[in-house]
Design a protein around this motif. Structure first.
Motif, PDB file in Angstrom:
ATOM      1  N   THR A 271      -6.008  14.828  14.192  1.00 30.80           N
ATOM      2  CA  THR A 271      -5.373  16.054  13.726  1.00 30.80           C
ATOM      3  C   THR A 271      -5.867  16.309  12.310  1.00 30.80           C
ATOM      4  OG1 THR A 271      -3.289  17.272  13.488  1.00 30.80           O
ATOM      5  CG2 THR A 271      -3.282  15.001  12.738  1.00 30.80           C
ATOM      6  N   SER A 272      -5.765  17.563  11.899  1.00 26.68           N
ATOM      7  CA  SER A 272      -6.205  17.896  10.542  1.00 26.68           C
ATOM      8  C   SER A 272      -5.133  18.677   9.798  1.00 26.68           C
ATOM      9  CB  SER A 272      -7.507  18.701  10.596  1.00 26.68           C
ATOM     10  OG  SER A 272      -7.294  19.892  11.332  1.00 26.68           O
ATOM     11  N   THR A 273      -3.892  18.570  10.294  1.00 26.54           N
ATOM     12  CA  THR A 273      -2.794  19.304   9.652  1.00 26.54           C
ATOM     13  C   THR A 273      -1.571  18.413   9.487  1.00 26.54           C
ATOM     14  OG1 THR A 273      -1.970  20.124  11.779  1.00 26.54           O
ATOM     15  CG2 THR A 273      -3.531  21.539  10.595  1.00 26.54           C
ATOM     16  N   PHE A 274      -0.763  18.789   8.502  1.00 27.25           N
ATOM     17  CA  PHE A 274       0.540  18.156   8.325  1.00 27.25           C
ATOM     18  C   PHE A 274       1.516  18.756   9.337  1.00 27.25           C
ATOM     19  CE2 PHE A 274      -1.169  17.519   3.962  1.00 27.25           C
ATOM     20  CZ  PHE A 274      -0.969  16.143   3.865  1.00 27.25           C
ATOM     21  N   ALA A 275       2.718  18.218   9.400  1.00 30.35           N
ATOM     22  CA  ALA A 275       3.730  18.671  10.360  1.00 30.35           C
ATOM     23  C   ALA A 275       4.046  20.161  10.224  1.00 30.35           C
ATOM     24  CB  ALA A 275       5.000  17.844  10.203  1.00 30.35           C
ATOM     25  N   ASP A 276       3.969  20.701   8.996  1.00 33.64           N
ATOM     26  CA  ASP A 276       4.286  22.120   8.792  1.00 33.64           C
ATOM     27  C   ASP A 276       3.110  23.040   9.120  1.00 33.64           C
ATOM     28  OD1 ASP A 276       2.556  21.825   6.644  1.00 33.64           O
ATOM     29  OD2 ASP A 276       4.009  22.436   5.119  1.00 33.64           O
ATOM     30  N   GLY A 277       1.993  22.473   9.574  1.00 31.51           N
ATOM     31  CA  GLY A 277       0.823  23.271   9.935  1.00 31.51           C
ATOM     32  C   GLY A 277      -0.190  23.457   8.822  1.00 31.51           C
ATOM     33  N   SER A 278       0.138  23.013   7.620  1.00 36.65           N
ATOM     34  CA  SER A 278      -0.816  23.150   6.515  1.00 36.65           C
ATOM     35  C   SER A 278      -1.938  22.128   6.665  1.00 36.65           C
ATOM     36  CB  SER A 278      -0.115  22.985   5.163  1.00 36.65           C
ATOM     37  OG  SER A 278       0.458  21.698   5.052  1.00 36.65           O
ATOM     38  N   LYS A 279      -3.104  22.475   6.146  1.00 39.97           N
ATOM     39  CA  LYS A 279      -4.288  21.615   6.234  1.00 39.97           C
ATOM     40  C   LYS A 279      -4.035  20.284   5.535  1.00 39.97           C
ATOM     41  CE  LYS A 279      -9.222  21.714   5.222  1.00 39.97           C
ATOM     42  NZ  LYS A 279      -9.667  20.798   4.238  1.00 39.97           N
TER      43      LYS A 279
ATOM     44  N   ASP B 268       1.770   9.969  12.247  1.00 44.40           N
ATOM     45  CA  ASP B 268       1.046  11.061  11.573  1.00 44.40           C
ATOM     46  C   ASP B 268      -0.172  10.510  10.835  1.00 44.40           C
ATOM     47  OD1 ASP B 268       2.992  12.935  12.371  1.00 44.40           O
ATOM     48  OD2 ASP B 268       4.137  12.683  10.509  1.00 44.40           O
ATOM     49  N   LEU B 269       0.024   9.405  10.127  1.00 47.88           N
ATOM     50  CA  LEU B 269      -1.082   8.794   9.384  1.00 47.88           C
ATOM     51  C   LEU B 269      -2.193   8.345  10.328  1.00 47.88           C
ATOM     52  CD1 LEU B 269       0.921   6.641   6.831  1.00 47.88           C
ATOM     53  CD2 LEU B 269      -0.457   8.667   6.329  1.00 47.88           C
TER      54      LEU B 269
ATOM     55  N   GLY C 140     -14.223  -2.729   2.434  1.00 42.98           N
ATOM     56  CA  GLY C 140     -14.257  -3.989   1.699  1.00 42.98           C
ATOM     57  C   GLY C 140     -13.177  -4.127   0.651  1.00 42.98           C
ATOM     58  N   GLN C 141     -12.539  -3.028   0.257  1.00 48.22           N
ATOM     59  CA  GLN C 141     -11.440  -3.145  -0.709  1.00 48.22           C
ATOM     60  C   GLN C 141     -10.201  -3.647   0.020  1.00 48.22           C
ATOM     61  OE1 GLN C 141     -10.423   0.002  -3.328  1.00 48.22           O
ATOM     62  NE2 GLN C 141     -12.399  -0.026  -4.357  1.00 48.22           N
ATOM     63  N   ALA C 142      -9.441  -4.505  -0.614  1.00 51.32           N
ATOM     64  CA  ALA C 142      -8.269  -5.118   0.006  1.00 51.32           C
ATOM     65  C   ALA C 142      -7.278  -4.066   0.495  1.00 51.32           C
ATOM     66  CB  ALA C 142      -7.600  -6.067  -0.977  1.00 51.32           C
ATOM     67  N   ALA C 143      -7.040  -3.025  -0.289  1.00 51.95           N
ATOM     68  CA  ALA C 143      -6.083  -1.987   0.114  1.00 51.95           C
ATOM     69  C   ALA C 143      -6.567  -1.266   1.372  1.00 51.95           C
ATOM     70  CB  ALA C 143      -5.865  -0.992  -1.023  1.00 51.95           C
ATOM     71  N   ARG C 144      -7.857  -1.029   1.475  1.00 48.77           N
ATOM     72  CA  ARG C 144      -8.415  -0.374   2.674  1.00 48.77           C
ATOM     73  C   ARG C 144      -8.250  -1.272   3.890  1.00 48.77           C
ATOM     74  NH1 ARG C 144     -13.280   3.062   4.016  1.00 48.77           N
ATOM     75  NH2 ARG C 144     -13.301   2.990   6.281  1.00 48.77           N
ATOM     76  N   ASP C 145      -8.577  -2.545   3.733  1.00 48.65           N
ATOM     77  CA  ASP C 145      -8.448  -3.478   4.852  1.00 48.65           C
ATOM     78  C   ASP C 145      -7.007  -3.561   5.331  1.00 48.65           C
ATOM     79  OD1 ASP C 145     -11.174  -3.982   4.681  1.00 48.65           O
ATOM     80  OD2 ASP C 145     -10.919  -5.838   3.536  1.00 48.65           O
ATOM     81  N   GLU C 146      -6.077  -3.596   4.381  1.00 48.10           N
ATOM     82  CA  GLU C 146      -4.659  -3.683   4.719  1.00 48.10           C
ATOM     83  C   GLU C 146      -4.187  -2.393   5.403  1.00 48.10           C
ATOM     84  OE1 GLU C 146      -0.478  -4.969   2.576  1.00 48.10           O
ATOM     85  OE2 GLU C 146      -2.372  -5.360   1.567  1.00 48.10           O
ATOM     86  N   PHE C 147      -4.610  -1.243   4.900  1.00 52.80           N
ATOM     87  CA  PHE C 147      -4.253   0.046   5.504  1.00 52.80           C
ATOM     88  C   PHE C 147      -4.802   0.128   6.932  1.00 52.80           C
ATOM     89  CE2 PHE C 147      -5.048   4.533   6.464  1.00 52.80           C
ATOM     90  CZ  PHE C 147      -3.810   5.111   6.171  1.00 52.80           C
ATOM     91  N   ASP C 148      -6.072  -0.219   7.096  1.00 51.48           N
ATOM     92  CA  ASP C 148      -6.687  -0.174   8.422  1.00 51.48           C
ATOM     93  C   ASP C 148      -5.933  -1.066   9.403  1.00 51.48           C
ATOM     94  OD1 ASP C 148      -8.595   1.505   7.335  1.00 51.48           O
ATOM     95  OD2 ASP C 148     -10.213   0.009   7.341  1.00 51.48           O
ATOM     96  N   SER C 149      -5.555  -2.233   8.951  1.00 51.22           N
ATOM     97  CA  SER C 149      -4.859  -3.188   9.809  1.00 51.22           C
ATOM     98  C   SER C 149      -3.420  -2.765  10.103  1.00 51.22           C
ATOM     99  CB  SER C 149      -4.878  -4.559   9.145  1.00 51.22           C
ATOM    100  OG  SER C 149      -4.096  -5.473   9.857  1.00 51.22           O
TER     101      SER C 149
ATOM    102  N   ILE D 292       0.868  -1.167   0.000  1.00 49.86           N
ATOM    103  CA  ILE D 292       0.000   0.000   0.000  1.00 49.86           C
ATOM    104  C   ILE D 292       0.910   1.224   0.000  1.00 49.86           C
ATOM    105  CG2 ILE D 292      -1.766   1.275   1.286  1.00 49.86           C
ATOM    106  CD1 ILE D 292      -2.605  -1.532   0.208  1.00 49.86           C
ATOM    107  N   ALA D 293       0.689   2.134  -0.930  1.00 49.16           N
ATOM    108  CA  ALA D 293       1.485   3.355  -1.027  1.00 49.16           C
ATOM    109  C   ALA D 293       0.669   4.527  -0.515  1.00 49.16           C
ATOM    110  CB  ALA D 293       1.888   3.599  -2.483  1.00 49.16           C
ATOM    111  N   VAL D 294       1.253   5.294   0.391  1.00 48.91           N
ATOM    112  CA  VAL D 294       0.624   6.526   0.858  1.00 48.91           C
ATOM    113  C   VAL D 294       1.107   7.618  -0.080  1.00 48.91           C
ATOM    114  CG1 VAL D 294       0.413   8.162   2.757  1.00 48.91           C
ATOM    115  CG2 VAL D 294       0.554   5.703   3.226  1.00 48.91           C
ATOM    116  N   VAL D 295       0.159   8.374  -0.643  1.00 47.61           N
ATOM    117  CA  VAL D 295       0.499   9.364  -1.660  1.00 47.61           C
ATOM    118  C   VAL D 295      -0.017  10.749  -1.288  1.00 47.61           C
ATOM    119  CG1 VAL D 295       0.621   7.694  -3.555  1.00 47.61           C
ATOM    120  CG2 VAL D 295      -1.573   8.756  -3.011  1.00 47.61           C
TER     121      VAL D 295
END
Length: 137
Positions: free
Chosen positions: A47-55, A38-39, A64-73, A22-25
Motif C-alpha cells: 500500500t502507499s497510503t495511510f488509513a485516511d487515504g493520504s500518501k 499497516d507498517l 546492516g544497521q541494528a535498528a533496520r535488522d530489528e525492524f525487519d525482524s 525501535i520507534a516508528v515516527v
C-alpha cells in the motif's frame, strides 16, 4: 577483580543499548494511527497510503544497521536476505520499488520532519520534538 567488574558492567550496558527499542515516527502534523499490519503493508510496498487515504512515504535505514535488522525482524517478520530477494523480484518485474534508504537516524528524522507524508523508524533514544512517535517495538 575491579577490572573484571568493570568489564561485566560494560558488557551489560552494551547489551542493553544494542536492544534499544525501535520507534516508528511520522511528521507531527500526521494524525494517523499506524498498526503493525499497516507498517507491514507500507514497508513491503503493498500500500502507499495511510488509513485516511493520504500518501505515505516509507523511509528505511541502510542494510546492516541494528535498528533496520530489528525492524525487519520484529515488524516485517523477514530477514535481510529474505527482504533483498523480495524486493529484487518486485523491482525486476516492475511491480514495486523499495522504500528510500536514509543514511542514519538523523537523516530519517530530518526527512520525516520535513515531509508530512513520510514515515520511518529510528532508535527510540533518537526521538525528539521534530517528529511524532506512533509506536515502538
Amino acid at each position: 577483580m575491579r577490572i573484571v567488574k568493570m568489564s561485566l558492567l560494560l558488557s551489560a550496558l552494551l547489551s542493553v543499548s544494542a536492544m534499544a527499542d525501535i520507534a516508528v515516527v511520522v511528521n507531527p502534523a500526521n494524525g494517523n494511527a499506524v498498526s503493525t499490519d499497516d507498517l507491514n503493508r507500507l514497508f513491503l510496498g503493498r500500500t502507499s497510503t495511510f488509513a485516511d487515504g493520504s500518501k505515505a512515504t516509507p523511509l528505511n535505514l541502510p542494510e546492516g544497521q541494528a535498528a533496520r535488522d530489528e525492524f525487519d525482524s520484529k515488524v516485517l517478520n523477514r530477514s535481510s536476505a529474505q527482504l533483498k530477494a523480495y524486493w529484487s523480484k518486485l523491482v525486476f518485474t516492475g511491480k514495486g520499488t523499495p522504500p528510500k534508504e536514509m543514511a542514519d537516524d538523523a537523516a530519517v528524522k530530518a526527512a520525516v520532519a520535513a515531509d508530512p507524508n513520510a514515515i520511518g523508524y529510528i532508535s527510540s533514544g533518537s526521538v525528539d520534538g521534530t517528529v511524532k512517535m506512533v509506536t515502538t517495538f
